[in-house]
Design a protein around this motif. Structure first.
Motif, PDB file in Angstrom:
ATOM      1  N   GLN A  69      -0.056  25.049  -5.680  1.00 54.04           N
ATOM      2  CA  GLN A  69       0.718  26.267  -5.859  1.00 54.04           C
ATOM      3  C   GLN A  69       1.958  25.926  -6.671  1.00 54.04           C
ATOM      4  OE1 GLN A  69       1.365  28.811  -2.564  1.00 54.04           O
ATOM      5  NE2 GLN A  69      -0.709  28.576  -1.807  1.00 54.04           N
ATOM      6  N   PHE A  70       2.182  26.700  -7.692  1.00 56.40           N
ATOM      7  CA  PHE A  70       3.347  26.521  -8.550  1.00 56.40           C
ATOM      8  C   PHE A  70       4.125  27.818  -8.492  1.00 56.40           C
ATOM      9  CE2 PHE A  70       5.333  25.826 -12.803  1.00 56.40           C
ATOM     10  CZ  PHE A  70       5.938  24.619 -12.498  1.00 56.40           C
ATOM     11  N   THR A  71       5.354  27.754  -8.108  1.00 60.50           N
ATOM     12  CA  THR A  71       6.198  28.933  -7.891  1.00 60.50           C
ATOM     13  C   THR A  71       5.568  29.898  -6.892  1.00 60.50           C
ATOM     14  OG1 THR A  71       5.371  30.211  -9.804  1.00 60.50           O
ATOM     15  CG2 THR A  71       7.241  28.745 -10.196  1.00 60.50           C
ATOM     16  N   GLY A  72       4.897  29.346  -5.877  1.00 53.27           N
ATOM     17  CA  GLY A  72       4.329  30.165  -4.813  1.00 53.27           C
ATOM     18  C   GLY A  72       2.998  30.820  -5.126  1.00 53.27           C
ATOM     19  N   ARG A  73       2.450  30.571  -6.298  1.00 50.23           N
ATOM     20  CA  ARG A  73       1.158  31.161  -6.686  1.00 50.23           C
ATOM     21  C   ARG A  73       0.127  30.050  -6.887  1.00 50.23           C
ATOM     22  NH1 ARG A  73       1.805  35.221 -11.447  1.00 50.23           N
ATOM     23  NH2 ARG A  73      -0.180  35.884 -10.574  1.00 50.23           N
ATOM     24  N   PRO A  74      -1.101  30.279  -6.378  1.00 51.21           N
ATOM     25  CA  PRO A  74      -2.139  29.254  -6.575  1.00 51.21           C
ATOM     26  C   PRO A  74      -2.486  29.112  -8.052  1.00 51.21           C
ATOM     27  CG  PRO A  74      -2.972  31.102  -5.250  1.00 51.21           C
ATOM     28  CD  PRO A  74      -1.562  31.414  -5.609  1.00 51.21           C
ATOM     29  N   MET A  75      -2.749  27.886  -8.457  1.00 43.70           N
ATOM     30  CA  MET A  75      -3.164  27.609  -9.833  1.00 43.70           C
ATOM     31  C   MET A  75      -4.656  27.292  -9.809  1.00 43.70           C
ATOM     32  SD  MET A  75       0.007  25.355 -11.289  1.00 43.70           S
ATOM     33  CE  MET A  75      -0.636  25.392 -12.965  1.00 43.70           C
ATOM     34  N   SER A  76      -5.445  28.216 -10.288  1.00 44.25           N
ATOM     35  CA  SER A  76      -6.893  28.054 -10.282  1.00 44.25           C
ATOM     36  C   SER A  76      -7.306  26.800 -11.053  1.00 44.25           C
ATOM     37  CB  SER A  76      -7.540  29.290 -10.911  1.00 44.25           C
ATOM     38  OG  SER A  76      -8.928  29.178 -10.870  1.00 44.25           O
ATOM     39  N   GLY A  77      -8.174  26.031 -10.446  1.00 43.95           N
ATOM     40  CA  GLY A  77      -8.667  24.821 -11.094  1.00 43.95           C
ATOM     41  C   GLY A  77      -7.777  23.608 -10.920  1.00 43.95           C
ATOM     42  N   MET A  78      -6.664  23.777 -10.213  1.00 43.95           N
ATOM     43  CA  MET A  78      -5.728  22.675  -9.968  1.00 43.95           C
ATOM     44  C   MET A  78      -5.647  22.426  -8.467  1.00 43.95           C
ATOM     45  SD  MET A  78      -4.186  21.740 -12.930  1.00 43.95           S
ATOM     46  CE  MET A  78      -2.647  21.029 -12.421  1.00 43.95           C
ATOM     47  N   VAL A  79      -5.666  21.159  -8.083  1.00 39.53           N
ATOM     48  CA  VAL A  79      -5.521  20.791  -6.675  1.00 39.53           C
ATOM     49  C   VAL A  79      -4.420  19.749  -6.546  1.00 39.53           C
ATOM     50  CG1 VAL A  79      -7.923  21.324  -6.088  1.00 39.53           C
ATOM     51  CG2 VAL A  79      -7.313  18.996  -6.795  1.00 39.53           C
ATOM     52  N   GLU A  80      -3.919  19.613  -5.329  1.00 46.17           N
ATOM     53  CA  GLU A  80      -2.916  18.582  -5.095  1.00 46.17           C
ATOM     54  C   GLU A  80      -3.242  17.793  -3.833  1.00 46.17           C
ATOM     55  OE1 GLU A  80       1.063  20.134  -4.825  1.00 46.17           O
ATOM     56  OE2 GLU A  80       0.446  21.783  -3.564  1.00 46.17           O
ATOM     57  N   VAL A  81      -2.638  16.609  -3.774  1.00 51.90           N
ATOM     58  CA  VAL A  81      -2.887  15.668  -2.689  1.00 51.90           C
ATOM     59  C   VAL A  81      -1.533  15.136  -2.218  1.00 51.90           C
ATOM     60  CG1 VAL A  81      -4.054  13.518  -2.061  1.00 51.90           C
ATOM     61  CG2 VAL A  81      -5.035  14.980  -3.824  1.00 51.90           C
ATOM     62  N   ALA A  82      -1.329  15.113  -0.913  1.00 44.55           N
ATOM     63  CA  ALA A  82      -0.099  14.566  -0.350  1.00 44.55           C
ATOM     64  C   ALA A  82      -0.058  13.053  -0.556  1.00 44.55           C
ATOM     65  CB  ALA A  82      -0.018  14.903   1.137  1.00 44.55           C
ATOM     66  N   PRO A  83       1.130  12.479  -0.621  1.00 51.87           N
ATOM     67  CA  PRO A  83       1.241  11.032  -0.856  1.00 51.87           C
ATOM     68  C   PRO A  83       0.447  10.174   0.134  1.00 51.87           C
ATOM     69  CG  PRO A  83       3.393  12.052  -1.036  1.00 51.87           C
ATOM     70  CD  PRO A  83       2.447  13.116  -0.543  1.00 51.87           C
ATOM     71  N   GLU A  84       0.417  10.556   1.404  1.00 50.58           N
ATOM     72  CA  GLU A  84      -0.298   9.727   2.389  1.00 50.58           C
ATOM     73  C   GLU A  84      -1.809   9.734   2.153  1.00 50.58           C
ATOM     74  OE1 GLU A  84       0.707  13.741   4.292  1.00 50.58           O
ATOM     75  OE2 GLU A  84       1.801  12.229   3.145  1.00 50.58           O
ATOM     76  N   ASP A  85      -2.352  10.813   1.599  1.00 53.79           N
ATOM     77  CA  ASP A  85      -3.789  10.872   1.298  1.00 53.79           C
ATOM     78  C   ASP A  85      -4.106  10.239  -0.052  1.00 53.79           C
ATOM     79  OD1 ASP A  85      -4.622  12.308   3.669  1.00 53.79           O
ATOM     80  OD2 ASP A  85      -3.531  14.009   2.835  1.00 53.79           O
ATOM     81  N   PHE A  86      -3.131  10.228  -0.939  1.00 52.45           N
ATOM     82  CA  PHE A  86      -3.304   9.680  -2.285  1.00 52.45           C
ATOM     83  C   PHE A  86      -3.587   8.182  -2.259  1.00 52.45           C
ATOM     84  CE2 PHE A  86      -1.646   8.329  -6.487  1.00 52.45           C
ATOM     85  CZ  PHE A  86      -2.461   9.112  -7.284  1.00 52.45           C
ATOM     86  N   ALA A  87      -3.233   7.512  -1.192  1.00 56.79           N
ATOM     87  CA  ALA A  87      -3.466   6.071  -1.076  1.00 56.79           C
ATOM     88  C   ALA A  87      -4.952   5.720  -0.966  1.00 56.79           C
ATOM     89  CB  ALA A  87      -2.709   5.521   0.130  1.00 56.79           C
ATOM     90  N   ASP A  88      -5.797   6.698  -0.667  1.00 55.76           N
ATOM     91  CA  ASP A  88      -7.238   6.476  -0.511  1.00 55.76           C
ATOM     92  C   ASP A  88      -7.893   6.291  -1.881  1.00 55.76           C
ATOM     93  OD1 ASP A  88     -10.062   6.948  -0.339  1.00 55.76           O
ATOM     94  OD2 ASP A  88      -9.776   7.981   1.561  1.00 55.76           O
ATOM     95  N   ASP A  89      -8.315   5.064  -2.192  1.00 62.10           N
ATOM     96  CA  ASP A  89      -8.916   4.758  -3.496  1.00 62.10           C
ATOM     97  C   ASP A  89     -10.140   5.619  -3.790  1.00 62.10           C
ATOM     98  OD1 ASP A  89      -7.005   2.768  -3.793  1.00 62.10           O
ATOM     99  OD2 ASP A  89      -8.374   1.141  -3.258  1.00 62.10           O
ATOM    100  N   GLY A  90     -10.975   5.834  -2.779  1.00 60.77           N
ATOM    101  CA  GLY A  90     -12.190   6.631  -2.970  1.00 60.77           C
ATOM    102  C   GLY A  90     -11.877   8.078  -3.296  1.00 60.77           C
ATOM    103  N   LEU A  91     -10.895   8.636  -2.616  1.00 60.12           N
ATOM    104  CA  LEU A  91     -10.490  10.015  -2.881  1.00 60.12           C
ATOM    105  C   LEU A  91      -9.958  10.150  -4.298  1.00 60.12           C
ATOM    106  CD1 LEU A  91      -9.929  12.933  -1.956  1.00 60.12           C
ATOM    107  CD2 LEU A  91      -7.699  12.116  -1.126  1.00 60.12           C
ATOM    108  N   ARG A  92      -9.085   9.217  -4.690  1.00 59.46           N
ATOM    109  CA  ARG A  92      -8.543   9.262  -6.055  1.00 59.46           C
ATOM    110  C   ARG A  92      -9.657   9.145  -7.086  1.00 59.46           C
ATOM    111  NH1 ARG A  92      -5.354   5.288  -4.509  1.00 59.46           N
ATOM    112  NH2 ARG A  92      -6.002   4.007  -6.267  1.00 59.46           N
TER     113      ARG A  92
END
Length: 113
Positions: A69-92
């Motif tokens: 979400q950018f400025t409170g609106r979802p951005m279609s086709g874009m996803v985000e990952v929290a820093p604690e989940d980003f550490a997962d090599d397989g997910l990345r």
């Protein structure tokens, strides 16, 4: 806006062999582009991937992935990952492949091929 340099370095390492790689300050963070098309990036709250509409549902089904979400609106086709989940090599790796698959389907930008 400050970014987590550790996250940025993980993303650089994931993209080390990507042709046409460029780093650019965007969205208050750092974006990684291939021949002018944004693939992914890091921002103050974690990481983002441009997976496109085709991969969007599958990406959202991965653990720790949420709609961006950018400025409170979802951005279609874009996803985000929290820093604690980003550490997962397989997910990345999965998100990187989805993002690269989408970006490679786009027409080349003038002067960037």
């Amino acid at each position: 806006m400050a970014i987590d340099e550790g996250l940025a370095q993980l993303m650089r390492d994931d993209l080390i062999d990507l042709d046409g790689l460029e780093e650019k300050r965007m969205f208050g963070g750092l974006a990684f582009l291939s021949f002018g098309h944004m693939v992914c990036g890091v921002h103050k709250d974690g990481a983002m991937y441009r997976v496109g509409k085709e991969h969007y549902p599958a990406a959202l089904g991965l653990p720790g992935v949420r709609e961006m979400q950018f400025t409170g609106r979802p951005m279609s086709g874009m996803v985000e990952v929290a820093p604690e989940d980003f550490a997962d090599d397989g997910l990345r790796a999965q998100l990187t492949q989805m993002a690269l698959g989408f970006v490679r389907s786009l027409p080349p930008k003038p002067g960037k091929s």
